[in-house]
Design an enzyme around this catalytic site. Structure first.
Site, PDB file in Angstrom:
ATOM      1  CB  ALA A  60      35.965  65.011  56.908  1.00 10.51           C
ATOM      2  N   GLY A  99      38.935  67.950  60.150  1.00 11.74           N
ATOM      3  CA  GLY A  99      38.985  68.850  58.998  1.00 11.74           C
ATOM      4  C   GLY A  99      38.637  70.283  59.382  1.00 11.74           C
ATOM      5  CD  GLU A 102      43.073  68.133  58.340  1.00  8.88           C
ATOM      6  OE1 GLU A 102      41.916  67.853  57.988  1.00  8.88           O
ATOM      7  OE2 GLU A 102      44.031  67.366  58.194  1.00  8.88           O
ATOM      8  CD  GLU A 122      41.217  64.217  61.776  1.00  5.74           C
ATOM      9  OE1 GLU A 122      41.506  64.357  62.975  1.00  5.74           O
ATOM     10  OE2 GLU A 122      41.083  65.166  60.993  1.00  5.74           O
TER      11      GLU A 122
HETATM   12  C1  LIG Z   1      31.907  66.488  69.580  1.00  2.15           C
HETATM   13  C2  LIG Z   1      30.893  66.245  68.461  1.00  2.15           C
HETATM   14  C3  LIG Z   1      31.218  67.104  67.267  1.00  2.15           C
HETATM   15  C4  LIG Z   1      29.478  66.630  68.959  1.00  2.15           C
HETATM   16  O1  LIG Z   1      29.089  65.770  69.982  1.00  2.15           O
HETATM   17  P1  LIG Z   1      27.589  65.725  70.525  1.00  2.15           P
HETATM   18  O2  LIG Z   1      27.171  67.115  70.780  1.00  2.15           O
HETATM   19  O3  LIG Z   1      27.554  64.744  71.635  1.00  2.15           O
HETATM   20  O4  LIG Z   1      26.707  65.224  69.302  1.00  2.15           O
HETATM   21  P2  LIG Z   1      26.728  63.817  68.560  1.00  2.15           P
HETATM   22  O5  LIG Z   1      25.539  63.049  68.972  1.00  2.15           O
HETATM   23  O6  LIG Z   1      28.026  63.178  68.666  1.00  2.15           O
HETATM   24  O7  LIG Z   1      26.577  64.298  67.050  1.00  2.15           O
HETATM   25  C5  LIG Z   1      25.372  64.888  66.584  1.00  2.15           C
HETATM   26  C6  LIG Z   1      25.038  64.303  65.231  1.00  2.15           C
HETATM   27  O8  LIG Z   1      26.044  64.710  64.301  1.00  2.15           O
HETATM   28  C7  LIG Z   1      26.618  63.580  63.668  1.00  2.15           C
HETATM   29  N1  LIG Z   1      28.040  63.888  63.433  1.00  2.15           N
HETATM   30  C8  LIG Z   1      28.926  64.372  64.305  1.00  2.15           C
HETATM   31  N2  LIG Z   1      30.112  64.571  63.726  1.00  2.15           N
HETATM   32  C9  LIG Z   1      29.970  64.197  62.443  1.00  2.15           C
HETATM   33  C10 LIG Z   1      30.843  64.171  61.329  1.00  2.15           C
HETATM   34  N3  LIG Z   1      32.127  64.605  61.430  1.00  2.15           N
HETATM   35  N4  LIG Z   1      30.360  63.715  60.173  1.00  2.15           N
HETATM   36  C11 LIG Z   1      29.086  63.294  60.052  1.00  2.15           C
HETATM   37  N5  LIG Z   1      28.181  63.297  61.077  1.00  2.15           N
HETATM   38  C12 LIG Z   1      28.638  63.753  62.241  1.00  2.15           C
HETATM   39  C13 LIG Z   1      26.429  62.426  64.647  1.00  2.15           C
HETATM   40  O9  LIG Z   1      26.448  61.214  63.963  1.00  2.15           O
HETATM   41  C14 LIG Z   1      25.058  62.777  65.214  1.00  2.15           C
HETATM   42  O10 LIG Z   1      24.108  62.339  64.280  1.00  2.15           O
HETATM   43  P3  LIG Z   1      22.760  61.621  64.776  1.00  2.15           P
HETATM   44  O11 LIG Z   1      22.056  62.640  65.600  1.00  2.15           O
HETATM   45  O12 LIG Z   1      23.189  60.449  65.598  1.00  2.15           O
HETATM   46  O13 LIG Z   1      22.083  61.264  63.502  1.00  2.15           O
HETATM   47  C15 LIG Z   1      30.880  64.741  68.088  1.00  2.15           C
HETATM   48  O14 LIG Z   1      29.820  64.487  67.210  1.00  2.15           O
HETATM   49  C16 LIG Z   1      32.138  64.267  67.446  1.00  2.15           C
HETATM   50  O15 LIG Z   1      33.100  64.004  68.121  1.00  2.15           O
HETATM   51  N6  LIG Z   1      32.101  64.118  66.131  1.00  2.15           N
HETATM   52  C17 LIG Z   1      33.160  63.515  65.340  1.00  2.15           C
HETATM   53  C18 LIG Z   1      34.314  64.421  65.192  1.00  2.15           C
HETATM   54  C19 LIG Z   1      35.357  63.771  64.314  1.00  2.15           C
HETATM   55  O16 LIG Z   1      35.709  62.628  64.450  1.00  2.15           O
HETATM   56  N7  LIG Z   1      35.885  64.576  63.404  1.00  2.15           N
HETATM   57  C20 LIG Z   1      36.887  64.146  62.460  1.00  2.15           C
HETATM   58  C21 LIG Z   1      36.232  63.677  61.210  1.00  2.15           C
HETATM   59  S1  LIG Z   1      37.425  63.039  60.087  1.00  2.15           S
HETATM   60  C22 LIG Z   1      38.126  64.410  59.421  1.00  2.15           C
HETATM   61  O17 LIG Z   1      37.776  65.510  59.747  1.00  2.15           O
HETATM   62  C23 LIG Z   1      39.167  64.122  58.434  1.00  2.15           C
HETATM   63  C24 LIG Z   1      39.712  65.089  57.719  1.00  2.15           C
HETATM   64  C25 LIG Z   1      40.815  64.780  56.846  1.00  2.15           C
HETATM   65  C26 LIG Z   1      40.618  64.503  55.377  1.00  2.15           C
HETATM   66  C27 LIG Z   1      39.357  64.664  54.823  1.00  2.15           C
HETATM   67  C28 LIG Z   1      39.084  63.580  53.821  1.00  2.15           C
HETATM   68  C29 LIG Z   1      37.647  63.376  53.545  1.00  2.15           C
HETATM   69  C30 LIG Z   1      37.294  61.941  53.243  1.00  2.15           C
HETATM   70  C31 LIG Z   1      37.054  61.618  51.845  1.00  2.15           C
HETATM   71  C32 LIG Z   1      37.762  60.413  51.386  1.00  2.15           C
HETATM   72  C33 LIG Z   1      38.609  60.617  50.160  1.00  2.15           C
HETATM   73  C34 LIG Z   1      40.054  60.858  50.420  1.00  2.15           C
HETATM   74  C35 LIG Z   1      40.598  62.188  49.876  1.00  2.15           C
HETATM   75  C36 LIG Z   1      41.547  62.930  50.791  1.00  2.15           C
HETATM   76  C37 LIG Z   1      41.408  64.498  50.814  1.00  2.15           C
HETATM   77  O18 LIG Z   1      40.321  65.071  50.651  1.00  2.15           O
HETATM   78  O19 LIG Z   1      42.397  65.154  51.039  1.00  2.15           O
END
Ligand SMILES: CC(C)(COP(=O)(O)OP(=O)(O)OC[C@H]1O[C@@H](n2cnc3c(N)ncnc32)[C@H](O)[C@@H]1OP(=O)(O)O)[C@@H](O)C(=O)NCCC(=O)NCCSC(=O)/C=C/CCCCCCCCCCCCC(=O)O
Length: 720
Positions: A60, A99, A102, A122
């Site tokens: 997400a 996500g 998922e 997460e």
């Molecule tokens: C391993 C990585 C993916 C990559 O690592 P690396 O290569 O070292 O690069 P980074 O420097 O970390 O990242 C590069 C840039 O990308 C940005 N980034 C990375 N991941 C994300 C992301 N997920 N979202 C936004 N931006 C992201 C990062 O900031 C860098 O940007 P910049 O260059 O600094 O500007 C590594 O990045 C990593 O580990 N990322 C995170 C992975 C993670 O944690 N994933 C889980 C996310 S949470 C999720 O998926 C949840 C899902 C469940 C429900 C979804 C609900 C949505 C919320 C809405 C709320 C409302 C509720 C409604 C519920 C429903 O919809 O059902």
């Protein structure tokens, strides 16, 4: 955001949202439209979901978390994928997280390249996989595996994911070509057996034992952290409730976590850590416009504890290291300790014997500093003494080639002072490692008034290569970490003489969330370190500190830590410090009557009547001087932003990340309240300058409404 195309009878939905294919609104919409189109098109017989660029999907879009959710929800998109009668294949490379996983679990099949990783991180953002992840993972793999993956957030490499049943196949060669072959092989087969929502949870008969064991582990390892506990409850509900009821339960628990302050702190932490890498110097030079010096060879001066740890960090990532000591005996000892540390890593299966032999073959021990003539980068790691460090840098200036970057692992001494011993202060930069250097993740890089942008870029890059989290700060006495921590130490000692005991202070701070309290930290890092620093400063100022000293530099001074030092109680390494340990180097801290008596006797000698000190007072007197100092550090531009300070505290002092760091914590408490309490202590303790309220804090506290942390710096120059 999602490109739709067909290849023969196969529809390909390619997610295209650089850099990491986060599932933002347009991606969800694209997937939703894409699957509807593929289902509608009678010529399409199978569907592939694949990611463009470096990764399948990072999950997400975290930037959307605190905004009202728009567009199709992930669960709705997933439901459409699962309900398709045409087989849907997820083709995975890079990372498939949160996500993203998922979505893959809604698909009927999952294939991946060998280097791919899957996971549910997460929990590290203080939430749970809220788009059916907690309900579907235990239906594809064992419930114990699901609990472990979801409560720790660990990434699982593709071969392991295949073993767990999360993946159906690992492919070699071009992923899309392989996905097309795979899709053709399943075309026309019924998809019903591949719909996870229709499957039973695996290992449900062992649910109670698995849940209890996982819960015990989580509570032991992650005290005070809500998300892992809630994650386990959500997975448990998968085994106890029908699928659709499980989804509702997951949603309730997800919403609870999403609105928690821990989730807010962890979201902040995610972006803060990345922001810290985007360093900028006052000159305008930055990570974006400066190239590091290429480093192929390194030198480390000093084979003591810090030098050994630093050498290990370098050797582990294949840098050759010339290790310099002043005599053969110390050198042999240092090399022996490095070898022992590697052997320990082999024993714990963290590296192979071959890798250990390779690392050891890369060390060149010597007592001759001239051997450093050709290294690209050298790190001095001798003990904290200005004259000694200056002497070494004077020699390095003569010996090293002009392009060499000269680093000092000082923990307090201004880099300006050390660099002034050379004729090339632009090449001198601080690299402050934290003990044990091969374990602690923080690298506090320090620039002086003269340090060149290239030297800064080199040490920031080096930090990344050796697996550290680097934060850049401007030089001053103690930099950020020790300057803030020092006040905690001072205040803890003062509370001891007023009525507290070490175990009392530690318990309060451990209950607050710190992994170990400040007195145990002092034992871990060594009581002698603080002693040396205090006495070094006194020497420079021509003052002698004795057991009778009550004031030093116009401040209330507590001699208890000096008395401990004089008794040879240097901390864990001598088996006794503020606590007693089972052996020198031991880890089990036990309350020691000798220390209790020493403290009580000291109070009596100082004429202080001991009193009970409340939990609130301990917490405030430990945290608020550090926070106040943090604001001064921002005012002076020593740290460029509050986020940098918080990153330093997570990785340098194990400040609980789910509380966001001291600066974030202050913002949560409310700056006006923090300011008011600091003023109160200032009135009560006028002889401790760390209670003089910072001007920046005062300005922010008096703003008409709370100022978001991202805007604090705009107040640093204001005249309010
Ligand atoms: C391993 C990585 C993916 C990559 O690592 P690396 O290569 O070292 O690069 P980074 O420097 O970390 O990242 C590069 C840039 O990308 C940005 N980034 C990375 N991941 C994300 C992301 N997920 N979202 C936004 N931006 C992201 C990062 O900031 C860098 O940007 P910049 O260059 O600094 O500007 C590594 O990045 C990593 O580990 N990322 C995170 C992975 C993670 O944690 N994933 C889980 C996310 S949470 C999720 O998926 C949840 C899902 C469940 C429900 C979804 C609900 C949505 C919320 C809405 C709320 C409302 C509720 C409604 C519920 C429903 O919809 O059902």
């Amino acid at each position: 955001m999602v490109d739709y195309r067909t290849q023969g009878q196969i529809a390909i939905l390619e997610v295209n949202n650089p850099p990491v294919n986060a599932l933002s609104i347009h991606v969800r919409k694209g997937l939703d439209d894409g699957i509807s189109r593929a289902v509608r098109d009678p010529s399409v017989k199978a569907v592939i979901v694949i990611g463009k660029g470096r990764t399948f999907s990072s999950g997400a879009d975290i930037k959307e978390f605190n905004k009202p959710q728009e567009g199709p929800r992930l669960t709705m998109v997933g439901k459409k994928l699962e309900e398709s009668d045409k087989p849907v294949v997820a083709a995975i490379h890079g990372t498939c997280l949160g996500g993203g996983l998922e979505i893959a679990l809604f698909c009927h099949y999952r294939i991946a390249v060998k280097s791919a990783r899957v996971g549910f991180p997460e929990v590290l953002l203080g939430i749970l996989p809220g788009a059916a992840g907690t309900q579907r993972l235990p239906r594809v793999t064992d419930v114990a595996v699901a609990m472990e993956m979801i409560s720790t957030g660990k990434h699982v490499p593709a071969p392991k994911a295949l073993e767990y049943g999360i993946l159906d196949k690992i492919v070699q060669g071009d992923l899309l070509e392989e996905a097309v072959k795979f899709a053709k092989s399943v075309m026309g087969k019924p998809v019903q057996p591949c719909r996870l929502s229709d499957q039973p949870v695996k290992g449900a008969d062992r649910l109670v034992q698995v849940f209890d064991a996982a819960m015990r582990q989580v509570k032991q390892r992650q005290r005070g952290f809500m998300a892992p506990v809630v994650c386990l409850k959500a997975v448990r509900s998968a085994a106890e409730l029908p699928y659709n009821e499980g989804l509702l339960r997951e949603n309730t628990l997800f919403t609870e976590l999403m609105s928690s302050s821990q989730c807010a702190a962890l979201r902040y932490a995610f972006f803060a850590e990345r922001a810290a890498q985007r360093w900028q110097l006052p000159s305008g030079a930055s990570a974006a416009n400066t190239k590091p010096v290429p480093v192929k060879s390194t030198g480390v001066i000093g084979a003591g504890t810090m030098g050994q740890g630093i050498a290990i960090c370098l050797l582990r990532v294949d840098y050759p290291v010339i290790l310099v000591e002043q005599n053969q005996k110390l050198l042999d000892k240092g090399v022996e300790m490095i070898q022992l540390a590697f052997k320990d890593a082999v024993r714990r299966k963290l590296m192979t014997e071959d890798a250990m032999r390779h690392c050891m073959s890369n060390i060149s021990p010597t007592v001759d500093m001239q051997q450093l003539a050709n290294v690209d980068l050298v790190i001095e790691a001798v003990y904290e003494n200005v004259a000694l460090k200056q002497d070494i840098f004077r020699k390095l200036d003569v010996i090293c080639k002009p392009s060499a970057v000269l680093c000092t692992n000082t923990s307090t001494i201004s880099i300006d002072i050390i660099a002034s011993a050379t004729k090339r202060p632009g090449s001198v930069v601080g690299t402050h490692f934290f003990a044990p250097a091969h374990i602690m993740r923080l690298l506090e890089n320090v620039y002086s008034k003269d340090t060149s942008a290239q030297a800064v870029a080199t040490v920031m890059d080096l930090g990344k290569k050796i697996g550290k989290v680097s934060v850049l700060v401007k030089t001053c006495h103690g930099f950020v970490a020790n300057r803030m921590f020092h006040h905690q130490g001072q205040e803890a000692a003062l509370m001891l003489e007023e009525g507290a005991l070490p175990e009392h202070i530690d318990k309060v701070m451990e209950d607050f969330g710190m992994s170990i309290g400040p007195m145990k930290v002092s034992d871990l890092s060594g009581v002698d370190i603080g002693w040396r620093i205090r006495h070094e400063v006194a020497k420079m100022e021509g003052v002698e500190l004795t057991s009778q000293t009550r004031f030093f530099r116009g401040e209330r001074y507590c001699t208890l830590p000096d008395k401990l030092y004089e008794l040879g109680r240097l901390g864990r390494k001598t088996g006794k410090g503020w606590y007693r340990y089972e052996k020198p180097g031991g880890r089990v801290a036990m309350v020691d009557d000798e220390v209790t008596n020493l403290i009580k006797k000291h109070s009596a000698e100082m004429g202080i009547e001991r009193r009970g000190i409340s939990t609130q007072e301990i917490q405030e007197r430990i945290l608020y001087p550090a926070i106040n100092e943090g604001f001064r550090i921002l005012e002076e531009g020593v740290a460029a932003k509050p986020e940098d300070i918080d990153v330093i505290w997570w990785y340098g002092f194990s400040f609980p990340r789910y509380m966001g760091g001291p600066m974030f914590h202050a913002s949560q408490v409310g700056l006006s309240k923090v300011y008011e309490r600091i003023c109160y202590y200032h009135q009560n303790f006028p002889y401790s300058s760390h209670w003089v309220p910072s001007d920046l804090l005062r300005k922010l506290a008096s703003a008409p409404s709370p100022v978001p942390i991202s805007q604090w710096m705009s107040y640093s120059q204001s005249k309010l």
